[in-house]
Structure formats: C-alpha cells, structure tokens
Design an enzyme around this catalytic site. Sequence first.
Site, PDB file in Angstrom:
ATOM      1  N   PHE A 148     -63.545 -21.300 118.287  1.00 54.11           N
ATOM      2  CA  PHE A 148     -63.026 -21.199 116.915  1.00 54.11           C
ATOM      3  C   PHE A 148     -61.657 -21.862 116.847  1.00 54.11           C
ATOM      4  CE2 PHE A 148     -60.329 -19.126 113.814  1.00 54.11           C
ATOM      5  CZ  PHE A 148     -61.120 -19.151 112.667  1.00 54.11           C
ATOM      6  N   SER A 149     -61.387 -22.536 115.755  1.00 56.44           N
ATOM      7  CA  SER A 149     -60.053 -23.090 115.520  1.00 56.44           C
ATOM      8  C   SER A 149     -59.671 -22.844 114.072  1.00 56.44           C
ATOM      9  CB  SER A 149     -60.021 -24.591 115.818  1.00 56.44           C
ATOM     10  OG  SER A 149     -60.676 -25.325 114.805  1.00 56.44           O
ATOM     11  N   ASP A 187     -48.422 -12.377 117.632  1.00 62.84           N
ATOM     12  CA  ASP A 187     -48.681 -12.224 119.064  1.00 62.84           C
ATOM     13  C   ASP A 187     -49.108 -13.524 119.750  1.00 62.84           C
ATOM     14  OD1 ASP A 187     -51.187 -12.500 118.001  1.00 62.84           O
ATOM     15  OD2 ASP A 187     -51.843 -10.459 118.459  1.00 62.84           O
ATOM     16  N   THR A 209     -61.129 -25.780 111.749  1.00 62.21           N
ATOM     17  CA  THR A 209     -62.575 -25.810 111.422  1.00 62.21           C
ATOM     18  C   THR A 209     -63.045 -24.493 110.838  1.00 62.21           C
ATOM     19  OG1 THR A 209     -63.227 -25.058 113.635  1.00 62.21           O
ATOM     20  CG2 THR A 209     -62.952 -27.432 113.305  1.00 62.21           C
ATOM     21  N   SER A 213     -67.089 -21.373 114.783  1.00 60.83           N
ATOM     22  CA  SER A 213     -67.329 -21.533 116.213  1.00 60.83           C
ATOM     23  C   SER A 213     -68.835 -21.597 116.418  1.00 60.83           C
ATOM     24  CB  SER A 213     -66.730 -20.358 116.996  1.00 60.83           C
ATOM     25  OG  SER A 213     -67.351 -19.138 116.618  1.00 60.83           O
ATOM     26  N   LYS A 267     -71.417 -20.481 113.359  1.00 58.58           N
ATOM     27  CA  LYS A 267     -71.108 -19.354 112.475  1.00 58.58           C
ATOM     28  C   LYS A 267     -69.641 -19.486 112.073  1.00 58.58           C
ATOM     29  CE  LYS A 267     -69.443 -15.848 115.748  1.00 58.58           C
ATOM     30  NZ  LYS A 267     -69.159 -16.727 116.867  1.00 58.58           N
ATOM     31  N   ASP A 276     -50.222  -9.381 108.863  1.00 61.35           N
ATOM     32  CA  ASP A 276     -51.609  -9.788 109.058  1.00 61.35           C
ATOM     33  C   ASP A 276     -52.516  -8.644 108.633  1.00 61.35           C
ATOM     34  OD1 ASP A 276     -51.451 -12.395 110.048  1.00 61.35           O
ATOM     35  OD2 ASP A 276     -50.893 -11.668 112.025  1.00 61.35           O
TER      36      ASP A 276
END
Length: 701
Positions: free
Chosen positions: A397-398, A539, A401, A404, A416, A329
């Site tokens: 947030f997802s 994580d 999409t 959020s 945003k 990441d």
Amino acid sequence: MNSAATTPRSKSSRFRPGDRRLKRRKSRVSTKGLYIRAIRDTFIKLSPQSAIKNPIMFLVWLGTIITLVATIYPPIFGPVTQKNSQLFNGLVTITLFLTVLFANFAEALAQGRGKAQADALRSTRTETSAKKIVVDGTITEIPSTTLKTGDTVYVVAGDIIPADGEVILGVASVDESAITGESAPVLKESGSDVASSVTGGTRIISDELIIRITTDPGKGFIDRMIDLVEGAERTKTPNEMALTILLAVLTLVFLFVVTTLPAFAYYVNSPINITVLIALLVALIPTTIGGLLNAIGIAGMDRVAQFNIIATSGRAVEASGDINTLILDKTGTITLGNRLAEAFIPINGHSMAEIANIALAASIFDDTPEGKSIVRLAEKFGAKFDIDRKQAQGVEFSAKTRMSGTNLPGGYEARKGAVGAIKSFVRSRHGKETPELDTAYEEVSHHGGTPLAVCLNNEIYGVIYLKDIVKPGIHERFDQLRRMGVRTVMLTGDNRITAAVIAREAGVDEFIAEATPEDKITVIKREQAEGKLVAMTGDGTNDAPALAQANVGVAMNTGTQAAKEAANMVDLDSDPTKLIDIVSIGKQLLITRGALTTFSFANDIAKYFAILPVIFVAANLESLNFMKLNSANSAVLSALIYNALIIPFLIPLALKGVKFRPLSANQLLQRNILIYGFGGVITPFIAIKLIDVLITFVGLT
C-alpha cells in the site's frame, strides 16, 4: 526467522541466551528520601552562584547578609535609636534566612522528584556486551558503550538491546517495561514503519533480531530521558522569562521606592533604620511567586513525566497550554485502532465465494492487522490460496496509489483499496464501472465503516466492509476542549461519507477526508498562518515533517526514529489520545502560574497597609493602622514571618497544580481574580494580625 539460515558465523563460542542478563534495580525513592535530598540541595543552593539565578530571592539573600551584620554590630549603619535593636535585627535576619531556605526547598523538592525518576532510568542503562556483526559476517563481542551509528548487532532471546536502533532483519518480542512501565511485550519486526524502532536497555524475550544502531554512545533515548526528567536541560520558557523580567522590574521599582523613604522619614522626623528598610523591601517585592516560579515550571515537566510522556523542553509543555488546534488521526486516536473486516458485499453478479477468493489473493502479502482480518474472513467463507507464494508478488500500500494487492502468475492483478483508486485502476485496464459499486460504497459509509473495493484485472468483484468503532468518552473530551477554546481537526484516509459519520459521532469540529501525509503539514501551516498554535501526533517517518512543523508534536514510542527526533514530546505508552491530556497539563501549568502570581501581588497590598502606617508613627499616621498592630517592630516581624511561611504553605499547590477545569480564558481569569486575588488580599490581613498577637504575647518585641 530461521536461526540456522540467518545467524552469522561467530569467532567465539556460541552465545547462550541468558548468559548476560541485565540486573536491573527498580529505584524506589521513598518520600523520606526525597525530602532528605531536597533539604540537602536547599543548602547547596545558598551559594552565590546559585542564588543569583533568581533575582528576587537574591535580593532577599543580600538583605539577610546585611541584617546579619547589623545584628552582630548594630551601630555599623548609624546610631541605634530603638530598644532591643540587636534582638529585632536577629529576628529579622532569621526570618529572611528562612524565606530564602523555603524558596530553595520548593525548587529542590520539585527537582528531586525528577532526579528520582532519572535514577530509576539510570539503573536500566547498565553496560552490556554487544554482539557486533563485522564486514565478513562474523560476530565480535564488544562493550555496548563502544557502538556507534551504523554498526550492526545481533541479539537473541535473553539479550539486552545494547543501543537505540532499527530492526533490519527478524521478528521478536521485546520487553520495554524498563522505559514504559508496561509489562506486556511488544512485537518488533523489520520493514514496519512503527514497529522496527528499538530502544537501548530493553530486553528481547523471544526469537532473534539483527539491528542497525542509530545513535552514538551517550545520546540514546534513555540518556536523553535522564537529562530531561532531572532538569539538566531545562531552560526557562518564554512566558516564564517574561514573568521573571516583570518581577525583576517591579523589584527595581520597589527598591527605588524604599531607598527614597529615609528622606521622607527624616522630613517628618520619623527615622528608619536599615533593618526596617530591608524588611519593608522584602515584604513588598513579589517574593511568593519569585520563590515558587522555578518550582512551578519544574513540576509541570514532572506532571508530564507522570503521564509517561517525555518532553524535550518546558517550552513544549507550556506551548501545549496555549494550543488552539488539535490535529488528530482517526485510526487509533478517535477510533479504537485497527479496522477489521466485518463483511463482504459482492456485486456484478459475483458470489460470496468469488469475492472471498479475490480478497484473499489481494491480501495474502498484507501483514497489517487490517489485511490479516480480511484473510481470516475470507477463509471463513472457504477461500484458499493454492498458488505457490514464490510465483506471486506482493504490492504494498502507498499513500499515492491508496491500494495494495498481489501480482499473480499469468498476468493477473488482484487489488483492494479505496473505491476511487480501484475505479481508476479498472478504467486503466479498460474495465467498466457499475452503479452497484456506488450503492455498496454508500451502504458501508453510512454505517460509519470503511469500504474497500476488490478487483481482479479490469473486473470489480465487490466491497469489503471494514468496521471502525469510536472510542468511548471521546465525544465528552472533545466537548471539554471546545469549552477551552481548542478546535479539533480529524484527518482520515476514508471517504467523505464515512469521515462525516465518524466526525459527527466523535464530535470533532472539522474533518479532512481522503487525507494524505502531505495534507497534515498543509493543515498545520494553514492554521499557523491564522496565528494559531497547533498540536498533532504521529509515529511514522512520513509524519516527521508535520511533527517538526507543529508547535507541539507528540511521537509514539513505537514509532520510527525519525518521528521521535522530529517531535518535541514522546509518549512512552504510544497512546495518541494522550495529546488531549497534554493540552490539559499545559493549561494547568499556565493556570497555576497565573493563580500564584495573582495571589502574590494581592499579598503585597495587605503587607503594605500592615507596615507603612506603623513605621511612620511619628508622622501621626496611627489612624491608618486599622489593623491595630502592637508596634512598628511587631508589624514588620509579623509581615516578614507571614511572607516566609506562605511559601511552604503554597509548595503543595505549586507542585500539584491548581485543579484543572475546562473553562474559557475569560472564565479562568474571573475565577483567578475571585479566589486568588480576593483571597490574596484577605489572607495576609488575618494572618499578620494573628502573628502580631502571638509575638506580642511571647514578648519578642
């Protein structure tokens, strides 16, 4: 968390923080204590049940028994044809016995270091009382060992968390130094994907929490750590098993060769007694690597543990040495971590104050460091949120999409998120896009930042510049991996321009922009389909499938229980860059095993030339005795003594490991052959000659 409003009723007296404090004892096993334990375990391993687990050393163990019998009663295996046979048999017996002891000591010492760590962990597993919340909301104090999965407990400042679980209510600081060694407290809160998991045996030092237990007694994280670091669950890795089989086959070959020698010796009128045959067999079989093989594997696990990483098996450690691809990441691994709001870029004629107000409204329910930094930046520009929070609704947030925000009274929607996602949102509300948005987007991206667009309903107000900083030295570490043949792939949710800037600065081989959690498992399967071994970190719960799919999955200790269960390693420090260290440790394990195997096989060549010519003295093979060894007995004893002594001399190397260098496989092979192959041939010639001179001078033969 308001204690008065949320604390369940208690049947018993109110619990006072600090009444039950864990009396932990830091187990500090001295070097002296470690050696005493190893010496004790060395003799325990002499039992037949333990000895038979190592075929090579078991053969030496049997040889010791046979030569001991020959020492007590020399004629038992035939007529005695040499002088001082009883003394010679006794010296061979002692030397063989020491060979077995040294091999056992190497394994016991490696295991002892793991047991010392286990003792330190075991001291944190003190039984405590748990305040279990029952169905009617009351609290009952019960022993922590009676808790089971699904139970709910209440803990306050000063309490020991009784078992592994997930925070379902509250925010509190937790001292995890018992398992991580880090004294700084960790914030735990409900609803967080990476900060809601708690570990039994850690201490809550502020506020209060309600926790749902996720493990049954004896199966918690610390319990598993204890089993793993002391070697209770260690199984041989595939490479280790393959090498063990190879060594066993070679031993059988040498056993067959040695058993046929008496016939040849009789033919050339140079009889060989049983003691010399056993000595010859032990000198020729690969006893060096046979005696150190288990110690090398155990030490590999120990080196991982020293990095504050718990591996579920030696198989995972070994696999990390064969890794071809690292999937990383960007945030927290390649970059310093949390992106912070650096600036607002207003567009479409809006002012700085207007974008600050909308950014604040869209972030007011965002508790992430990123969201909080946007709130702080907006407040610097005088933005205020004057609406009653109860009348507004946060939109989380997802990954789907990729944005959020907040639903405000009157049907207003402040959002945003990624520029592409905000564009789609505005279009769905019949809004218009402008070239200014793309210009601001490219400006932020070309600086290596992350652009977030801000809108209210169908109107875009501007872009937030989130600053990301590449970790110092990460480029050099990726260069080292590249030289080892390891390819790095960076996954990020950023757009392609930003991802390209970060990838170029960090020096990764490939990047995947605008990545979703599903992309991780897709990339892993793609690489594995090409025959590559893949490692990755994670994580969150959404990382669990990818962690399970990867050949080496490293979960963060701050991560969710699902991530920890899916991974085959857990980093107690929650540092994603440890993945690079894990690869280095795995390669060091393979290099050490290869180096000592090469050295052991090379040793056999020298021992062969030392013994065979002198035991066939009657066959006029004296010309092959170019080492000018004094006699057949001194040659056999010298080779056996060297064979025994080389094991303790190599124990430090087996435990510490061959110094790791970022080289390709061919370069490592050439280096091993040059140092350990050539050195393994020369060293015994010199050592055996010196030992021969010494025992001749002392008069042992």
